[in-house]
Each structure stands twice: as C-alpha cells, then as structure tokens.
Design an enzyme around this catalytic site. Sequence first.
Site, PDB file in Angstrom:
ATOM      1  N   HIS A 121      54.968  39.148  39.198  1.00  0.00           N
ATOM      2  CA  HIS A 121      54.856  38.420  37.933  1.00  0.00           C
ATOM      3  C   HIS A 121      55.894  38.997  36.975  1.00  0.00           C
ATOM      4  O   HIS A 121      56.276  40.156  37.083  1.00  0.00           O
ATOM      5  CB  HIS A 121      53.437  38.629  37.387  1.00  0.00           C
ATOM      6  CG  HIS A 121      53.094  37.825  36.173  1.00  0.00           C
ATOM      7  ND1 HIS A 121      53.501  38.187  34.905  1.00  0.00           N
ATOM      8  CD2 HIS A 121      52.334  36.709  36.021  1.00  0.00           C
ATOM      9  CE1 HIS A 121      53.019  37.320  34.026  1.00  0.00           C
ATOM     10  NE2 HIS A 121      52.321  36.411  34.670  1.00  0.00           N
ATOM     11  N   ASP A 198      49.598  46.530  40.127  1.00  0.00           N
ATOM     12  CA  ASP A 198      49.220  45.437  39.229  1.00  0.00           C
ATOM     13  C   ASP A 198      48.067  44.697  39.905  1.00  0.00           C
ATOM     14  O   ASP A 198      48.262  43.970  40.876  1.00  0.00           O
ATOM     15  CB  ASP A 198      50.425  44.517  39.018  1.00  0.00           C
ATOM     16  CG  ASP A 198      50.082  43.239  38.256  1.00  0.00           C
ATOM     17  OD1 ASP A 198      48.895  42.996  37.979  1.00  0.00           O
ATOM     18  OD2 ASP A 198      51.016  42.469  37.960  1.00  0.00           O
ATOM     19  N   GLN A 201      45.448  40.036  39.639  1.00  0.00           N
ATOM     20  CA  GLN A 201      44.919  38.969  40.493  1.00  0.00           C
ATOM     21  C   GLN A 201      43.896  39.470  41.508  1.00  0.00           C
ATOM     22  O   GLN A 201      43.091  38.684  42.012  1.00  0.00           O
ATOM     23  CB  GLN A 201      46.074  38.287  41.230  1.00  0.00           C
ATOM     24  CG  GLN A 201      47.030  37.541  40.331  1.00  0.00           C
ATOM     25  CD  GLN A 201      46.368  36.426  39.541  1.00  0.00           C
ATOM     26  OE1 GLN A 201      45.468  35.756  40.028  1.00  0.00           O
ATOM     27  NE2 GLN A 201      46.799  36.240  38.315  1.00  0.00           N
ATOM     28  N   LYS A 224      40.476  37.852  33.387  1.00  0.00           N
ATOM     29  CA  LYS A 224      40.494  37.273  34.731  1.00  0.00           C
ATOM     30  C   LYS A 224      39.274  37.676  35.554  1.00  0.00           C
ATOM     31  O   LYS A 224      39.116  37.241  36.697  1.00  0.00           O
ATOM     32  CB  LYS A 224      41.785  37.659  35.453  1.00  0.00           C
ATOM     33  CG  LYS A 224      43.005  37.063  34.741  1.00  0.00           C
ATOM     34  CD  LYS A 224      44.282  37.174  35.523  1.00  0.00           C
ATOM     35  CE  LYS A 224      45.423  36.557  34.724  1.00  0.00           C
ATOM     36  NZ  LYS A 224      46.687  36.504  35.446  1.00  0.00           N
ATOM     37  N   CYS A 364      55.086  32.180  35.878  1.00  0.00           N
ATOM     38  CA  CYS A 364      55.667  33.475  35.439  1.00  0.00           C
ATOM     39  C   CYS A 364      56.142  34.284  36.635  1.00  0.00           C
ATOM     40  O   CYS A 364      55.986  35.517  36.679  1.00  0.00           O
ATOM     41  CB  CYS A 364      54.671  34.274  34.606  1.00  0.00           C
ATOM     42  SG  CYS A 364      54.304  33.532  33.004  1.00  0.00           S
TER      43      CYS A 364
END
Length: 406
Positions: A121, A198, A201, A224, A364
Amino acid sequence: MLDINKVRSQFPILTQKVNGKPLVYFDNAATSQKPKVVIDAIANYYEEINANIHRGVHKLSQLATDAYEQSRLKIQQHLNAKHNFEIIFTAGTTAGINLVANGFGSLLKNDDEVIISALEHHSNIVPWQMLCEKTGAKLKVIPMDENAELLLEEYEKLLSEKTKIVAVNYISNAIGTINPIEKIIEKAHQVGAAVLIDAAQSAPHIKVDVQKLDCDFYIFSGHKICGPTGTGILYGKEKWLNQLPPYQGGGEMIKEVTFEKTTYAEIPHKFEAGTPNISGGIVLGKAIDFLNEIGFENIQQYEHELLQYATAKLLEIDGLKIYGPKMLDKKTSVISFNIEGLHPYDVGSIVDNMGIAVRTGHHCAQPVMQFFDIPGTIRASFSFYNTKEEIDALIVALHKAKSMLA
C-alpha cells in the site's frame, strides 16, 4: 460455527437500503462496519467518564485513565506482546508506519538499505521513500510474479549486512495475497535487520502471537477490525522502541521540561504526545473483545467459504479475470477482478445503483496496477457478516453491468 443471522443483527447499518435496494457491503478491505456494542461504547464514554487521562486526580480522569490502560492490556494480551508498554496507541496504520520510519531516520546512514515489497500500500512505500531521501539510504523492492506472490529467492538476494529494516504487509489490500511473513522475518533477522509488518489487512482475519512471530514491529488500524476510525496500534519490541526517538513533541511524552533541556518519558508515553483519541482507544479494546468472542478460527473458516463460493461464481462470467494467487489458501477474502473491455469505475457505478458497495480503482497500490498494466480493478472484500446470498446479488449486478456496457 457462526450464527450468521445473530452476527448480522449486531450491525445496525446492514439493515438499511441503498438506492432502494438492501445494502450489500463488500468494501470491508477499506473499512469494516461497526457492531452495536462498539457504537454504544463510544456514547457511554462521553456520557459517563469523559475526561483527559494520565493527568487528573479527580474521579472522572481516573476512570478514563483506567479504561484506556485496560484497553492497552487487552491489546497486549490479544497480540501476546511481552509487555504492555510495547503497545503504542496511534491514529492508524499510516501513523504507525510513519512513526517507525521517522525514528529510523536517526539510525540510518548513507548507503544503508531498506526493503519493501511490490505488493505494498502507498502507506508502506511513501514513508520509506521519504526516509531514504533524507538519509541517503537505498530503497529496494521484493519483486512479485504474475500470481501476485512475492519471489522469495529474489528477496534473499536483496538482503545483506546493509539491510537495516524490511517493511512488508501481511496481506495485500489490493489483491488479497497472504505473504509468507514468517520466512521474510527469519531471513531478515539472519542479516540483523529489523522487520515491520503492516497488518492493516490481516488484523481482521488472522490472530497472531507477536512473540512467536518474532517481528520487531506490528501495526494495524482500529477501523478495519470493527473499531472506530482514527485509532491504531503499533506493537514494537522494547529494545527497538527504546532506540527510536519520539515522533512528536508535546505534553504527556515528557519527563521534565526546562528551557535548557527536555527529558522524555518512558515507553509507551514517549510516543503518545498530546491528548489522544481517548474514546477511540477505549472502544478499540471493545472491538477486539467482540471479535475474540466470535472467534478468529470461526471468522477465518467462514470467510474462506465466502471466498471459495464467490471465486467459483465470478469465474462463470465470460471475460472476467481475477488477479492474485490461484491457490485460495494463499489469499484472504478479497477478490480483485476486471471484466474484459469494461472500465472498473463504470462497473462499480452500476453495481452501486443496485445497492452493492465494492471498491474500484488502484486501491492505493499503483505499482501493483502498473505491474499488471491495468488502470485499476473491481475489488469485492468480504467479512464474517456477509452472506452467500449477497454474493449472488453481486453476480446478478455484474451481469447487468456487462449487458449495459457491452
């Protein structure tokens, strides 16, 4: 097993209609919907204990501080971090990555190297580019193949004693690929590099043990995982958090201030300058409680069923191409696709008219789209409150879009 009707009844927004049609929300990779327990917890904070934290001796301040720090403990336990002070509250994944990248500005020198992946991202690309421009370090990229899977042999070739940090996502937001982060971490540590994951997600789908994983930083957003926007978590190993300088200066992050010199507070407060999103931090703990009550094994199993079902149904549409791993155990409940001859934005607009929310564009992740030489994709991302009947509605909508745009 999930009782899907019971689960859905806890999300008020799912009962509404969009354009006269029942809402079908397939944009979960962008943000999740919020259960009533989370919505109520926000109101309860402001109605009952609204006060600034860590500073006041009065009752409300003590109650707010206790609730905020209890949330920190919940998140520590959820991640199995060794210490509660290794949990830093942030404004989201982007804020957490920037905090670490900014801190590494004092650790890197000219010709040091930073490694990211081709699946990142923008939030895990741009901060490292800025860092390299500032320090003279070099940015290197792990390449991927046509299935949007990282080439680990090429990654190993990139690693050297010059590698200081490897920053990769656990799951690609654009494609849904689950990266082999255990191997990535192991190889990076062999050359003495730190590893940042990261987890924006992955946090909604996979529960991790950060000690077992042995990552140095693990970062995700609250919005999220059924929590509020403007919240996030940075887990960092104690040794690294002690090495990094503060990201911001102000109140709370100080031990003592004079006009001659300022000394900083211990972690975590060193990185939590100013009045935080107090209600958000408290409610983030409630969201994690909610997901753990449902059970991450149940969530993973159910969402994988949705992924299998949707993949099979979508591939029945002539001219439809799905991007990403062919093996469904290598991806999460995200399907990024295009229909031959149709622009993703046009398809998304028609689908929206039928009450179905999907995401269109580059997500993104422009380098991913450049790799496939496409302007963007249509992305349907599923959560544990979605159903197969909603997937059927998407299929009907896509057939309509195809017939209208052909």
